[in-house]
Scaffold this motif. Structure first.
Motif, short mmCIF file in Angstrom:
data_model
loop_
_atom_site.label_atom_id
_atom_site.label_comp_id
_atom_site.label_asym_id
_atom_site.label_seq_id
_atom_site.Cartn_x
_atom_site.Cartn_y
_atom_site.Cartn_z
N GLY A 1 0.82 -1.20 0.00
CA GLY A 1 0.00 0.00 0.00
C GLY A 1 0.85 1.24 0.00
N HIS A 2 1.76 1.35 0.97
CA HIS A 2 2.69 2.47 0.91
C HIS A 2 3.47 2.39 -0.39
N SER A 3 3.86 1.19 -0.77
CA SER A 3 4.44 0.90 -2.08
C SER A 3 3.79 -0.38 -2.60
N ILE A 4 4.12 -0.73 -3.81
CA ILE A 4 3.37 -1.80 -4.47
C ILE A 4 3.55 -3.17 -3.82
N ASP A 5 4.68 -3.40 -3.16
CA ASP A 5 4.88 -4.70 -2.50
C ASP A 5 5.66 -4.50 -1.20
N HIS A 6 5.31 -3.46 -0.48
CA HIS A 6 5.95 -3.15 0.79
C HIS A 6 5.79 -4.33 1.75
N ALA A 7 6.81 -4.55 2.58
CA ALA A 7 6.75 -5.64 3.56
C ALA A 7 7.42 -5.20 4.86
N ALA A 8 6.97 -5.80 5.95
CA ALA A 8 7.68 -5.70 7.21
C ALA A 8 8.60 -6.91 7.33
N ILE A 9 9.64 -6.77 8.14
CA ILE A 9 10.59 -7.86 8.33
C ILE A 9 10.57 -8.25 9.80
N LEU A 10 10.36 -9.54 10.04
CA LEU A 10 10.29 -10.05 11.40
C LEU A 10 11.54 -10.86 11.72
N LEU A 11 12.17 -10.53 12.84
CA LEU A 11 13.31 -11.29 13.36
C LEU A 11 12.86 -12.03 14.61
N GLU A 12 13.11 -13.33 14.65
CA GLU A 12 12.82 -14.15 15.82
C GLU A 12 14.13 -14.72 16.35
N SER A 13 14.41 -14.47 17.62
CA SER A 13 15.66 -14.93 18.22
C SER A 13 15.49 -15.11 19.71
N GLY A 14 15.89 -16.26 20.21
CA GLY A 14 15.88 -16.50 21.64
C GLY A 14 14.54 -16.30 22.29
N GLY A 15 13.46 -16.63 21.58
CA GLY A 15 12.13 -16.48 22.13
C GLY A 15 11.59 -15.06 22.11
N GLU A 16 12.30 -14.15 21.48
CA GLU A 16 11.87 -12.76 21.37
C GLU A 16 11.73 -12.38 19.90
N GLN A 17 11.02 -11.27 19.64
CA GLN A 17 10.77 -10.84 18.27
C GLN A 17 11.07 -9.36 18.09
N ALA A 18 11.63 -9.06 16.93
CA ALA A 18 11.81 -7.67 16.49
C ALA A 18 11.06 -7.52 15.18
N LEU A 19 10.25 -6.48 15.06
CA LEU A 19 9.46 -6.24 13.87
C LEU A 19 9.90 -4.92 13.24
N PHE A 20 10.47 -5.01 12.05
CA PHE A 20 10.93 -3.82 11.33
C PHE A 20 9.81 -3.38 10.40
N TRP A 21 9.20 -2.24 10.72
CA TRP A 21 7.97 -1.81 10.07
C TRP A 21 8.16 -1.19 8.70
N GLY A 22 9.37 -0.72 8.38
CA GLY A 22 9.53 0.02 7.13
C GLY A 22 8.69 1.28 7.17
N ASP A 23 7.89 1.51 6.12
CA ASP A 23 7.12 2.74 6.02
C ASP A 23 5.62 2.52 6.19
N VAL A 24 5.22 1.48 6.90
CA VAL A 24 3.80 1.32 7.18
C VAL A 24 3.31 2.55 7.96
N GLY B 1 3.64 -8.88 20.73
CA GLY B 1 4.46 -8.23 21.75
C GLY B 1 5.85 -7.88 21.26
N ALA B 2 6.06 -7.94 19.96
CA ALA B 2 7.38 -7.67 19.38
C ALA B 2 7.82 -6.24 19.67
N THR B 3 9.12 -6.06 19.80
CA THR B 3 9.67 -4.70 19.79
C THR B 3 9.66 -4.23 18.34
N VAL B 4 9.06 -3.06 18.11
CA VAL B 4 8.90 -2.53 16.76
C VAL B 4 10.00 -1.52 16.48
N PHE B 5 10.66 -1.70 15.34
CA PHE B 5 11.72 -0.80 14.91
C PHE B 5 11.23 -0.05 13.67
#
Length: 314
Positions: free
Chosen positions: A219-242, A280-284
């Motif tokens: 929507g922000h772009s034609i195929d924009h995506a977020a990137i999810l990192l899973e490590s050690g039972g925790e999550q980081a969510l990289f939102w990009g330009d949502v 509950g991910a930390t959002v970047f």
């Protein structure tokens, strides 16, 4: 410079530009400026300037160091790029690589570059100008990006409206109101492909590299995506330009001036909020100021609230 720990990963914010004095009426042209200011007034001075009644934003990269690997999430704007339609980004001369070095990373040490989408302020440091040619900045890194985004950018830069229109029709995201900036694919992505460093991906939630998966939020772009990192039972969510500023967390129906497909962008923001709150991910984020990272909480009335997390100051 701020650092965060998610599982076995150390995540560091590498700044390129601080954007102060952003007019609400410019960033959110479809929203009532008074409503934007009303929401912004509840934020701290790091996100809202009460004197000028303007918003504060940032452009930066996320450096992820995990289990011996060095990974960059988006690469900001880059130097010397001609962006006349976006004056604050035109022909920059910023010490971005010096800041990366301050975090202990030289370009040759980067193993992978993951891009949420192909916009001017997310892929620029893929390349640098050398003897009149654009060459890779990170010569040992495999670069990952949407194949649809690449095809669309190539069509735009070639002036091939028939191909661009076909890609829009196939994406089925509704009316387009803002075209992508021309020239971005040509100077920041095509040289990566020519160097054999390009990897076209599909955002289907499967791992692209160990621990990292792409989640489609177009929507922000034609195929924009977020990137999810899973490590050690925790999550980081990289939102990009949502999202471009914390005010949108309260009002996800507000589209930024840069959103290409408005209806789809609103749907994706709601999906991103639900994903962040449920996991509950930390959002970047890429354009929130201050620490640029935080958490989303769902309120009892169904609305969402953003809370910054400070991390460690280096």
């Amino acid at each position: 410079m701020r650092r965060f720990r998610i599982g076995n990963a150390i995540i560091t914010k590498i700044s390129e530009l601080d954007l102060d004095g952003v007019e609400p009426s410019f960033l959110y042209p479809g929203a009532d400026p008074a409503s934007v200011l009303s929401v912004a007034s509840s934020l701290s001075a790091g996100s809202y300037d009460r004197t000028t009644r303007t918003l504060r934003q940032s452009i930066h990269t996320w450096l992820v160091q995990i289990e011996g690997r060095t990974i960059l999430i988006d690469t900001a704007t880059g130097n010397d790029k001609e962006r006349p339609t976006i004056p604050p980004l035109d022909r920059l001369n910023e010490p971005y690589l010096d800041r990366l070095a301050e975090a202990g990373v030289l370009p040759d040490a980067v193993d992978a570059v993951l891009m949420t989408h192909i916009h001017a302020d997310h892929v620029g440091w893929n390349t640098r100008l050398h003897d009149g040619l654009w060459v890779p900045v990170f010569p040992n890194a495999q670069h990952y990006f949407s194949g649809i985004e690449a095809d669309y950018g190539a069509a735009i830069d070639a002036g091939n409206e028939m191909a661009a229109s076909a890609l829009r029709d196939a994406a089925d995201l509704g009316p387009m109101t803002h075209p992508p900036t021309a020239g971005v694919y040509k100077d920041s992505v095509a040289p990566i492909a020519a160097a054999g460093l390009a990897n076209r991906i599909v955002a289907d939630r499967s791992e692209v590299i160990p621990g990292f998966s792409y989640h489609a939020l177009p929507g922000h772009s034609i195929d924009h995506a977020a990137i999810l990192l899973e490590s050690g039972g925790e999550q980081a969510l990289f939102w990009g330009d949502v999202f471009h500023h914390p005010v949108q967390v309260t009002h996800p129906e507000w589209n930024s001036v840069f959103c290409e497909f408005p209806a789809a962008a609103v749907r994706s923001r709601r999906q991103a909020l639900e994903l962040a709150a449920h996991s509950g991910a930390t959002v970047f984020t890429t354009h929130f100021a201050e620490s640029s990272a935080g958490h989303v909480r769902r309120e009892s009335d169904g609305s969402y609230r953003w809370n910054f997390t400070k991390g460690e100051r280096l």
